[in-house]
Design a protein around this motif. Structure first.
Motif, PDB file in Angstrom:
ATOM      1  N   LEU A 198     -45.204  41.745 -30.782  1.00 37.23           N
ATOM      2  CA  LEU A 198     -43.489  41.884 -30.650  1.00 37.23           C
ATOM      3  C   LEU A 198     -43.067  39.946 -30.443  1.00 37.23           C
ATOM      4  N   ALA A 199     -43.789  39.868 -29.312  1.00 39.03           N
ATOM      5  CA  ALA A 199     -43.408  38.506 -28.997  1.00 39.03           C
ATOM      6  C   ALA A 199     -43.380  37.156 -29.596  1.00 39.03           C
ATOM      7  N   ASP A 200     -44.791  37.346 -30.321  1.00 40.22           N
ATOM      8  CA  ASP A 200     -45.441  36.471 -31.218  1.00 40.22           C
ATOM      9  C   ASP A 200     -44.530  36.558 -32.895  1.00 40.22           C
ATOM     10  N   LEU A 201     -43.694  37.710 -32.786  1.00 38.65           N
ATOM     11  CA  LEU A 201     -43.327  38.051 -33.929  1.00 38.65           C
ATOM     12  C   LEU A 201     -41.630  37.198 -33.633  1.00 38.65           C
ATOM     13  N   LEU A 202     -41.118  37.331 -32.424  1.00 42.55           N
ATOM     14  CA  LEU A 202     -39.848  37.371 -32.256  1.00 42.55           C
ATOM     15  C   LEU A 202     -39.980  35.470 -32.246  1.00 42.55           C
ATOM     16  N   ALA A 203     -40.853  35.048 -31.959  1.00 37.95           N
ATOM     17  CA  ALA A 203     -41.571  33.369 -31.691  1.00 37.95           C
ATOM     18  C   ALA A 203     -41.794  33.074 -32.853  1.00 37.95           C
ATOM     19  N   TYR A 204     -41.992  33.356 -33.497  1.00 39.72           N
ATOM     20  CA  TYR A 204     -41.923  33.299 -35.205  1.00 39.72           C
ATOM     21  C   TYR A 204     -40.899  32.901 -35.906  1.00 39.72           C
ATOM     22  N   ASP A 205     -40.292  33.674 -35.627  1.00 39.79           N
ATOM     23  CA  ASP A 205     -38.323  34.149 -36.345  1.00 39.79           C
ATOM     24  C   ASP A 205     -37.965  32.750 -35.638  1.00 39.79           C
ATOM     25  N   ASP A 206     -38.336  32.932 -34.059  1.00 39.36           N
ATOM     26  CA  ASP A 206     -37.158  31.864 -33.032  1.00 39.36           C
ATOM     27  C   ASP A 206     -37.208  30.776 -33.779  1.00 39.36           C
ATOM     28  N   GLU A 207     -39.047  29.559 -33.898  1.00 39.23           N
ATOM     29  CA  GLU A 207     -38.792  28.755 -34.173  1.00 39.23           C
ATOM     30  C   GLU A 207     -40.745  29.354 -35.529  1.00 39.23           C
ATOM     31  N   LEU A 208     -40.147  28.720 -36.282  1.00 37.35           N
ATOM     32  CA  LEU A 208     -41.080  28.429 -37.631  1.00 37.35           C
ATOM     33  C   LEU A 208     -41.265  27.485 -38.080  1.00 37.35           C
ATOM     34  N   ALA A 209     -40.572  26.244 -37.281  1.00 36.19           N
ATOM     35  CA  ALA A 209     -41.050  24.871 -37.290  1.00 36.19           C
ATOM     36  C   ALA A 209     -40.095  24.247 -36.738  1.00 36.19           C
ATOM     37  N   THR A 210     -40.670  22.677 -35.763  1.00 36.97           N
ATOM     38  CA  THR A 210     -39.886  21.799 -35.534  1.00 36.97           C
ATOM     39  C   THR A 210     -39.659  20.463 -36.233  1.00 36.97           C
ATOM     40  N   LEU A 211     -38.405  19.975 -36.302  1.00 32.67           N
ATOM     41  CA  LEU A 211     -38.442  18.987 -37.354  1.00 32.67           C
ATOM     42  C   LEU A 211     -37.589  18.162 -36.646  1.00 32.67           C
ATOM     43  N   ASP A 212     -38.226  16.889 -36.852  1.00 30.49           N
ATOM     44  CA  ASP A 212     -37.867  15.317 -35.682  1.00 30.49           C
ATOM     45  C   ASP A 212     -37.602  14.513 -36.901  1.00 30.49           C
ATOM     46  N   ILE A 213     -35.638  14.418 -36.532  1.00 26.98           N
ATOM     47  CA  ILE A 213     -34.830  13.851 -37.669  1.00 26.98           C
ATOM     48  C   ILE A 213     -34.078  11.898 -36.840  1.00 26.98           C
ATOM     49  N   ARG A 214     -34.003  11.288 -37.642  1.00 24.84           N
ATOM     50  CA  ARG A 214     -33.494  10.186 -37.053  1.00 24.84           C
ATOM     51  C   ARG A 214     -32.244  10.238 -38.270  1.00 24.84           C
ATOM     52  N   ILE A 215     -30.661  10.082 -37.375  1.00 27.71           N
ATOM     53  CA  ILE A 215     -29.819   9.793 -37.426  1.00 27.71           C
ATOM     54  C   ILE A 215     -28.958   8.713 -37.787  1.00 27.71           C
ATOM     55  N   ARG A 216     -28.588   7.567 -38.665  1.00 26.34           N
ATOM     56  CA  ARG A 216     -27.368   6.112 -38.270  1.00 26.34           C
ATOM     57  C   ARG A 216     -26.414   6.429 -38.795  1.00 26.34           C
ATOM     58  N   VAL A 217     -25.532   6.211 -37.369  1.00 26.78           N
ATOM     59  CA  VAL A 217     -24.505   6.163 -37.277  1.00 26.78           C
ATOM     60  C   VAL A 217     -24.101   5.002 -37.057  1.00 26.78           C
ATOM     61  N   GLY A 218     -22.393   4.828 -38.348  1.00 30.41           N
ATOM     62  CA  GLY A 218     -21.487   3.894 -38.822  1.00 30.41           C
ATOM     63  C   GLY A 218     -20.362   2.934 -37.713  1.00 30.41           C
ATOM     64  N   SER A 219     -20.079   1.948 -37.407  1.00 31.28           N
ATOM     65  CA  SER A 219     -19.056   1.701 -36.422  1.00 31.28           C
ATOM     66  C   SER A 219     -18.110   2.770 -36.560  1.00 31.28           C
ATOM     67  N   ASP A 220     -17.919   3.346 -37.953  1.00 32.99           N
ATOM     68  CA  ASP A 220     -16.308   4.776 -38.540  1.00 32.99           C
ATOM     69  C   ASP A 220     -17.309   5.667 -37.393  1.00 32.99           C
ATOM     70  N   GLY A 221     -18.755   5.800 -36.991  1.00 33.67           N
ATOM     71  CA  GLY A 221     -18.462   7.802 -36.358  1.00 33.67           C
ATOM     72  C   GLY A 221     -19.847   8.073 -37.871  1.00 33.67           C
ATOM     73  N   HIS A 222     -19.441   7.664 -39.156  1.00 30.66           N
ATOM     74  CA  HIS A 222     -19.621   8.443 -39.913  1.00 30.66           C
ATOM     75  C   HIS A 222     -21.909   8.035 -39.930  1.00 30.66           C
ATOM     76  N   VAL A 223     -22.108   9.199 -41.023  1.00 31.71           N
ATOM     77  CA  VAL A 223     -23.492   8.815 -40.898  1.00 31.71           C
ATOM     78  C   VAL A 223     -23.647   8.177 -41.631  1.00 31.71           C
ATOM     79  N   ARG A 224     -24.652   7.124 -41.212  1.00 32.08           N
ATOM     80  CA  ARG A 224     -25.042   6.289 -42.677  1.00 32.08           C
ATOM     81  C   ARG A 224     -26.394   6.578 -42.912  1.00 32.08           C
ATOM     82  N   ASP A 225     -27.376   7.238 -42.474  1.00 25.13           N
ATOM     83  CA  ASP A 225     -28.252   7.105 -43.187  1.00 25.13           C
ATOM     84  C   ASP A 225     -29.337   8.734 -42.658  1.00 25.13           C
ATOM     85  N   LEU A 226     -29.966   9.563 -42.896  1.00 21.29           N
ATOM     86  CA  LEU A 226     -30.385  10.600 -42.212  1.00 21.29           C
ATOM     87  C   LEU A 226     -32.486  11.300 -42.174  1.00 21.29           C
TER      88      LEU A 226
END
Length: 589
Positions: free
Chosen positions: A209-237
């Motif tokens: 039960l614990a393994d199934l719920l852990a799998y449902d909660d975390e299939l994978a971990t994704l590391d991302i980098r976000i670049r934000v401009g001076s106007d606050g908008h996302v420039r790159d992901l």
């Protein structure tokens, strides 16, 4: 005897194995119908269940054996009104009314087994002394209620059904964890809860039960980098890395998932990802289903203690106190009845013989006694003290109308019932003697289908008392023999108390036969008679206290004046009606 109920399944478990988390029996038992509950769990997990479906299993749970018959008193002490009006409780911001059926039976059928009574008292004593344990109790109940709420939710689509079943498993795990992680340091029967939770955690079914719920909660971990401009908008992901949860037993690599689908297609089967998930979810549920049956029973057990704590808090809010009474068991604390706890109550001549052992023991005493039914109203509650030198006395209570006599009888009956069930009693201090049964008869309103007049109904209740009563029972009668003329009523009254004395009851009887009561007090024709009267203040108003003696008057005129039934007021009403009639005669239609 009370109506028969299904036999409980005893689950005395060896060390390291699971026993039912039973909080109402000295010997842990699975008291619900396991097969019926399991069927309901299966159907509810698959597609949902109507609201209240599991409450019906809780309400029909068996209870430890009892010699008390609720039909002899429950209606007269307004037990259902007590539960609904005074024993509701709050847990995590929600208000709950405990099951009137199960709690009503648990209170009105006190266990014959003394060890079971003491188990319940020890649990209450430990809860009263620990805010942390009370908090854990509320959390466990709220977690169980959330789980049942998920079971009683009906899904609409297949996709919703898969998510709903996962939510049910999440709630089940939270409930098990609440038991395993809570109740630290508990030494009473509460220790059964973390023991059960820990035992379930040690099973393969829980680990899956614990393994199934852990799998449902975390299939994978994704590391991302976000670049934000001076106007606050996302420039790159940009995704920097992806780490799949490949340590989980339910993990399949992308290639493995593809191969599984191809093999199934080659064999002629077509499975969607959702159907594959459903297969795993159902398998996990089946692995813990037996443990979940015990959780259904536990809901009702927790309500017993939460209701008792609610009574305690409600009394405190009204400036009153409750207590766990001292119980003067027949024959003294060291006496063990032959046959063990299942035969804890002898009857007939044997009890009469043994009851002599307590002749010189402590009597009945209640300090700060109040009627808990009044907690549901805005009425001012005045506690009183009641004491007698011996338990097996016949107490005759006299006093004015509206002086509190009937409320006193209700309070005494409820105190005996609650105390013997292992519950808090409505008194600051109390000493009671457990009895074989309780008979309560208060004045009833006439019924359309009754076959007798008031006197006939009075005689029938006297007959039913002697048919059911055993030696040492508690008897509570309001206005005995008030349904006939005084001379005949007094004769029946004397007959009843003289024969009752032979059965050595714990009896409380109110009457307005004041001359008879005064004569009985003088002549003492019956042993073990005690006389109490309503205390009056200097202005002859009831203080709602009770003192020794017999009242001299019922103050009927004072009551009539308070209710507007004097000659002057009635004459004024008659004149008003006559004037209205004359106006109708002279005024045209």
């Amino acid at each position: 005897m009370s109506a028969a109920s299904p036999e409980p399944v005893l689950l005395d478990a060896p060390p390291g194995q699971r026993a039912a988390p039973d909080l109402l029996s000295h010997r842990p038992a699975l008291r619900v119908d396991a097969r019926a509950v399991k069927d309901s769990l299966t159907f509810a997990f698959a597609g949902g269940a109507p609201s209240g479906a599991f409450d019906r299993h809780i309400e029909s749970a068996s209870l430890p054996a009892s010699t008390w018959d609720p039909a002899r008193f429950a209606q007269h002490v307004f037990l259902q009104e007590l539960i609904v009006g005074c024993l509701h409780f709050t847990s995590e911001g929600r208000t709950y009314i405990p099951s009137p059926a199960l709690l009503g039976r648990a209170l009105s059928q006190p266990p014959s087994d003394r060890d079971t009574v003491e188990l319940r008292r020890d649990i209450f004593r430990e809860l009263a002394g620990s805010e942390a344990l009370r908090r854990d109790l509320g959390r466990a109940y709220a977690a169980l209620r959330r789980w049942v709420g998920q079971l009683e939710t009906i899904s609409i689509s297949r996709r919703e059904g898969s998510r709903r079943r996962l939510d049910i498993l999440v709630a089940a795990k939270e409930a098990i964890d609440a038991l395993a992680d809570g109740f630290s340091g508990a030494r009473s029967g509460l220790s059964r809860l973390p023991a059960f939770g820990a035992a379930v955690r040690g099973t393969e079914g829980y680990r899956r039960l614990a393994d199934l719920l852990a799998y449902d909660d975390e299939l994978a971990t994704l590391d991302i980098r976000i670049r934000v401009g001076s106007d606050g908008h996302v420039r790159d992901l940009r995704a920097l890395s992806i780490r799949e949860n490949d340590e989980n037993r339910f993990y399949r690599s992308p290639f493995g998932r593809l191969v599984t689908k191809l093999v199934m297609l080659w064999r002629g089967y077509r499975f969607s990802d959702d159907e594959l998930l459903t297969r795993h979810v159902n398998s996990v549920f089946e692995g813990i289903e037996d443990e979940l049956v015990a959780l259904v029973q536990l809901l009702g057990d927790l309500e017993f203690y939460l209701a008792g704590l609610a009574l305690r808090e409600r009394a405190r809010a009204a400036g009153l106190s409750v207590c766990l009474p001292e119980l003067a068991w027949p024959g003294g604390p060291e006496l063990a009845w032959p046959g063990g706890p299942e035969l804890a109550w002898p009857s007939g001549p044997e009890l009469a013989r043994r009851s002599g052992a307590r002749d010189e023991g402590p009597g009945r005493e209640l300090r700060g006694l109040f009627n808990p039914l009044l907690l549901a109203s805005a009425a001012r509650i005045v506690p009183c003290d009641i004491a007698s030198e011996r338990h097996d006395a016949t107490v005759i209570v006299t006093g004015p109308n509206s002086g509190g006599k009937t409320r006193l009888l209700e309070a005494l009956s409820l105190a005996q019932m609650l105390g013997q069930a292992g519950f808090f009693v409505p008194a600051a201090e109390a000493r009671l003697s457990p009895c074989h049964g309780l008979f309560v008869s208060l004045i009833e309103q006439a019924q359309a289908d009754q076959s007798e007049g008031r006197l006939g109904m009075e005689l029938l209740r006297i007959r039913s008392l002697f048919e059911a009563m055993q030696v040492g029972d508690m008897v509570v009668l309001d206005e005995l023999c008030s349904g006939t003329n005084p001379s005949e009523g007094e004769e029946i009254f004397q007959l009843v108390i003289s024969l009752l004395a032979e059965l050595r009851p714990q009896a409380f009887i109110t009457t307005h036969f004041l001359e008879l009561a005064a004569r009985l007090e003088r002549e003492r024709p019956v042993d073990r008679l005690v006389f109490l009267q309503v205390e009056l203040d200097a202005q002859q108003w009831p203080t709602y206290q009770f003192v020794r003696g017999v009242a001299r008057t019922s103050l009927a005129q004072r009551t009539a004046a308070r209710l507007g039934v004097t000659r002057e007021e009635l004459v004024a009403l008659v004149e008003r009606s006559k004037r209205a009639h004359r106006r109708r005669e002279v005024e045209p239609d």
